[in-house]
Every structure is written in C-alpha cells, then in structure tokens.
Design a protein around this motif. Sequence first.
Motif: not given
Lengths: 132, 368
Positions: A39, A71, A73, A115, B169, B172-175, B189-190, B193
């Motif tokens: 990523w 993403r 937030i 979420t 940010n 945060m975890p990665i999908l 992932y959900d 998160l």
Amino acid sequence: MKRVYEIGNDINQISCAVKIGTVGIAYTVVYLARSGGQWSQIKESSTNNGNIRSFLVGKAIDLRDSYLVIRTIIDFSTIGENLWDEQKNNIVARYNLKGGLLGDQSYNHDTDDITSSSNGKIVVITKPIKLI
Amino acid sequence: MKKLLLIIIVVFSCTNIYTQKEGSLTIENIETPNSPAFMLLDKAPSSIERPNSTKAFALSLINSLENNTELPKNYAVEFTPFWFFKNKEMTALKYLGYDKNYNQNYFNGLKMFSISMAFINTPDSITNQEISNISIGIRANIISIRHKEDSKFVKKEYDKAVKNLKAINEGMPILDLEAEDQQKAKKEYDQKLQEYLNALDNIDSISKLSEIQNKRLLFALDGAIAYNSFFTENDFSSNRFGRFGAWLTANYSYKNNENTYLNIYATGRYLRDGTAIVNDEYIRQDFYDVGGKLEFEYKKLSLSYEYLYRIADSEDTYRSNGVLKYKINDKISLTGSFGKNFGDNDNLISLLGINWGFLTGEEKTVLK
C-alpha cells in the motif's frame, strides 16, 4: 462494498477526486494498493476539509489490477454527543474517477464501508475501488 | 404521579414522529419552553430570548404555578431541519461559522433555523370557556459575531483534531484485498478496525471544538416569526385567527471572566392580535412592542429582568418580569418567571419550565 472501474490497458491518464460533506472534522487519504499487499499513500486531503481535488493517479497500463483505497476519518467533536450517532447517517462521500474506459464515473460510499467507534465520535469510511 | 404519567405519554407519542428518522427519543431532548410558538402567546417564561438549541428535536412542557395540581396543558415541539438533511458542501469549519482562513461568517446561524409548534390551552377571561391554541413559529440567528479569542480557539482545536486524525490513520489495520475469501477478509478488517476505534473511546476527547457552541457571542441579532389560530368549545369549525407576530432581538454580551457575563438585550416586535372581543365580536388590533432585558450570568445561575412597552391601538400597556434560570448540568435546567403580563386582567406571570430530565438526575433514559 468494493467497486470496479474499467481503466483499460493504454497510456490514458486516470484521475481521482474525493468530496466529503459532513459537520465533523474529516481527513481523507488515498492509497494505491498493488499486488503483493503493498500500500502506498498517494494523496491526502488538505487541512480544511476531507476533500481531495482531482489529481492524476497514473497511466492505465501501470495501474491495471491494482486498487485505489480511499479512507476518510471523521471526528464529530464539533457537535454535541447527542448528535454523533445520527450525523453518521448524514455523511456524504463521493468518489469521482476519470480517464478510463468508463469515462467519468462517480461512486458513493455504502453502508458497509462505515465503521464507527462504540460511542460514535470517530467514523471511518473505507472505500476500495478495483482498477481493471 | 399524574404529571409523570402524562409526560411519559407525550414523550411516547413524540417518539412515534421522531423514530421515523432516529430510532429513539432521549429525555435530554426535552427543553425549557422558549420557542417562538410559546412566546407569541406570552406563555414563555421570558419574552426576550436567544435561540440556544442545537438539538435536532426538542419538546417543551409548561405549567402555571397557580395550577400546580393539574396536568400540564401546554406543550411545544421544536426541531432544526439542518440536522435532518445531507449536505455535500458541508465542512466542520463551515458548520462552526468559519472559512478556511478562520474568518467568521457572520450569517452562519441562518442555516440553523428552527421550526416550532405549540399547543396551548387557556381559559377565556370573560366566559371562562377553554380555548385551544395552536401556533407555529420559526426562529433563527441572523447575525452572530464571536469574541476574537474564539477564532483562535477554533484554529487551535481544529488543527489539533486534524493532527490527531492523521495519527489515528497511521495505526489503522489494512484491508487484505488479495485474500481468496474477500467476505472473510472484509469481516476481519471490520473487526480489527472496530477494536482499534473502541480503544480510542477511552482516550479523552482531544478536541474541544463543540465547546464553541456554548460560548457566549459578542453580538447577536435574532429573528422570529409566529402565527396562531384558536378553537373554542372543542369544535374544529370554530377555528379563528389568533395572533401573528414578528420580532427581532439584539444581544450584546459583556464577558467579565469565563464564568461571569452581563448580557444586554434590545427587542422590537410587531403583533397582530385577533383574540379580543368587543360587543360579542372578535376584533383585530395591532401592537408594537419595544423593550429590553438585562441578564446577569454567574456559573450555572442566571438572573434577569425584562421590560416590554406595548404601543396599542387602544391603550398602551407593559410587561415586566424577572426570570431565574438554573442550569443543573449541560442537559438539564430549570426556569422560573414571575411578574406582570400585558393588559389589566389575567396578567400574572407565574411560570415554571422544567426540563423533566430533572426527574432522572444524571441518568440517560432512552424511550424506544
């Protein structure tokens, strides 16, 4: 929900824009996710809002089969606690892609992209768009 | 006990309207009565008020101190349409009334206009018959000017919040977009998160931007407009024009320190009244009210005195009363008012507006 944008396999330039509408403080980051789980952050919003003006992502031939992961937030500390939960439903998130075979295409966020923290103060919207 | 029962019934009936959008009505949505729909009929504790609610929906109950053995007969609902619609151009700074350079938009309050509706029962002073009033009103803040230090506060807290979001940010975890089972990967992932965000709940709110809404404005100009119809003998066909009013209120706030304010109000109001009876006929009269209010605020307590002079077609009159407000906490407050209302008859003001959350203390009661 994952979306798909047809970009083709040529040297046409693909561009992306993000528009966020909310009373909360929004911060948006766009990642390019290539195969192998790599990523890389390619753009972030300015400090004024969560919007990102149209920018060049790259050539279609270089982007094929990768993902754009956008993403956002949102921090609802601008409003009272009694409004956090309901304002989550009033967020507008619009993603615009241009330059591919599909031409100018707009996507909205879906319910399963959201979420939120248990008290509703922080909300995260994750939108993956596959480029094929 | 009877009062409590009625309140529960009213709250439940309002829940039916409100749940169409929200799913629940909390006791904190109940407010002390100062909506224009109440104020038009001189039934509010104060005739000179500023719009102070940022709530999506609020319910007001009011009863006269003289009738404290009876059930409350006067109710008002007030809602702010702003909270019910999506706006793609909205940003946090715009909502707070600032542009990207932190310059204040003085007309920002207009978008937060509210609509109120009141149901008020009054006995006719001559026939003693019950009169049912229905009134509808709109109010808004037209101009608001904040203290200079408020802009600095907004900039500081906003920058802090954005910095905080960037830090959030990064952790945060990665999908996993390449997993064979995409549904499972999304679920994982959900979950990660969600756990990450829940952990943030335990950290004290870094940004205190919502506090700006509670800070007193240096200057404000507010406007309201309201219309009332009334019915007699419980008969729908008896519907008659009651009152129409439009008024402006200017407010200057002198800040001594964080806890002590002296607020000066000036108001002007036009009123058309159709409730007076002369020779068995309802007549229409025009009134022009001018007056002011002096309010002293210290911490949770506020004391004020207001005076309104009414220029009437027939005989001039005045309203003079004192108002005491005590804010028990951010959600609950108590308002009492005592004095003389306009006119020579039935002119005693003795009102007690209670935020009924008082009955539950700090407890947050959710009625579904």
